[in-house]
Scaffold this active site. Sequence first.
Site, mmCIF file in Angstrom:
data_model
loop_
_atom_site.group_PDB
_atom_site.id
_atom_site.type_symbol
_atom_site.label_atom_id
_atom_site.label_comp_id
_atom_site.label_asym_id
_atom_site.label_seq_id
_atom_site.Cartn_x
_atom_site.Cartn_y
_atom_site.Cartn_z
ATOM 1 N N THR A 190 2.112 3.410 -6.585
ATOM 2 C CA THR A 190 2.527 3.907 -5.276
ATOM 3 C C THR A 190 1.862 5.259 -5.078
ATOM 4 O OG1 THR A 190 4.450 4.283 -3.836
ATOM 5 C CG2 THR A 190 4.603 5.112 -6.095
ATOM 6 N N ALA B 73 -2.097 2.334 -4.639
ATOM 7 C CA ALA B 73 -1.578 3.704 -4.631
ATOM 8 C C ALA B 73 -1.611 4.276 -3.218
ATOM 9 C CB ALA B 73 -2.372 4.552 -5.624
ATOM 10 N N VAL C 66 0.860 -1.180 0.000
ATOM 11 C CA VAL C 66 0.000 0.000 0.000
ATOM 12 C C VAL C 66 0.897 1.230 0.000
ATOM 13 C CG1 VAL C 66 -1.861 1.250 1.158
ATOM 14 C CG2 VAL C 66 -1.758 -1.255 1.309
ATOM 15 N N CYS C 67 0.557 2.213 -0.812
ATOM 16 C CA CYS C 67 1.278 3.479 -0.854
ATOM 17 C C CYS C 67 2.767 3.213 -1.141
ATOM 18 C CB CYS C 67 1.038 4.233 0.449
ATOM 19 S SG CYS C 67 1.427 5.999 0.400
ATOM 20 N N THR C 68 3.655 3.815 -0.370
ATOM 21 C CA THR C 68 5.082 3.647 -0.642
ATOM 22 C C THR C 68 5.630 2.309 -0.152
ATOM 23 O OG1 THR C 68 5.633 4.853 1.396
ATOM 24 C CG2 THR C 68 5.530 6.128 -0.658
#
Length: 218
Positions: A119, A149, A99-101
């Site tokens: 990301t 993202a 998730v995300c970074t």
Amino acid sequence: MQVAYLLYDRFTALDITGPHDVLNSVPGNESIFVAEQAGPIRNESDTLSLVADASLDEVTSPDIVVVPGGYGNRMLLEHEPLHDWIRGVHRTSTWTTSVCTGSLLLAAAGLLDGAPATTHWLARDVLGELGAKPVPERIVEHGKIVTAAGVSSGIDMALHLVKTINGEQVAQAVQLGIEYDPEPPVDAGSPEKAPPEIVELVKAAFEAREAEGAQAAG
């Protein structure tokens, strides 16, 4: 089905709690929170802790792996003990997710070489530098790797997994159970939608946090 949620110092809380609320709603799923050492781990704003149930050495073959983002992971992009664990659990996992970074850690571990991945929009360049092919999508599935993202997209990613593994009706039941029916009061959830001045404001804040983290690491 064992779901391992990776924790590390300065992780983003919703990256973990969003997917957890979704996946934990499915009967038969077993949640385990894991970190280099068992115990409480602080989030990136140092305002809450989640407790790691087990160390990396104790969790070797989860069915699903969830790797969150957070400013703390910039200090882990060359941290081989963590990369070794990610590569090891990926060999036997059914799904490896971020998730995300969190996708930066997957890329740093060599899992995304030449692969499409997503990301947080402000970290796409870094993801590319680590060997992945960044795409501006909310969820990207590449083989058994699923990347999501920014922050809130972890809920979507987890619902995508539930639909894939357990079927559409189960996913619908989980969605209804958590009453996930977004109607945001503003429409600025992507750089394409947000006013330019807001994009610049968020970018400046992000860069300041990155510089602060780099200084702390040094």
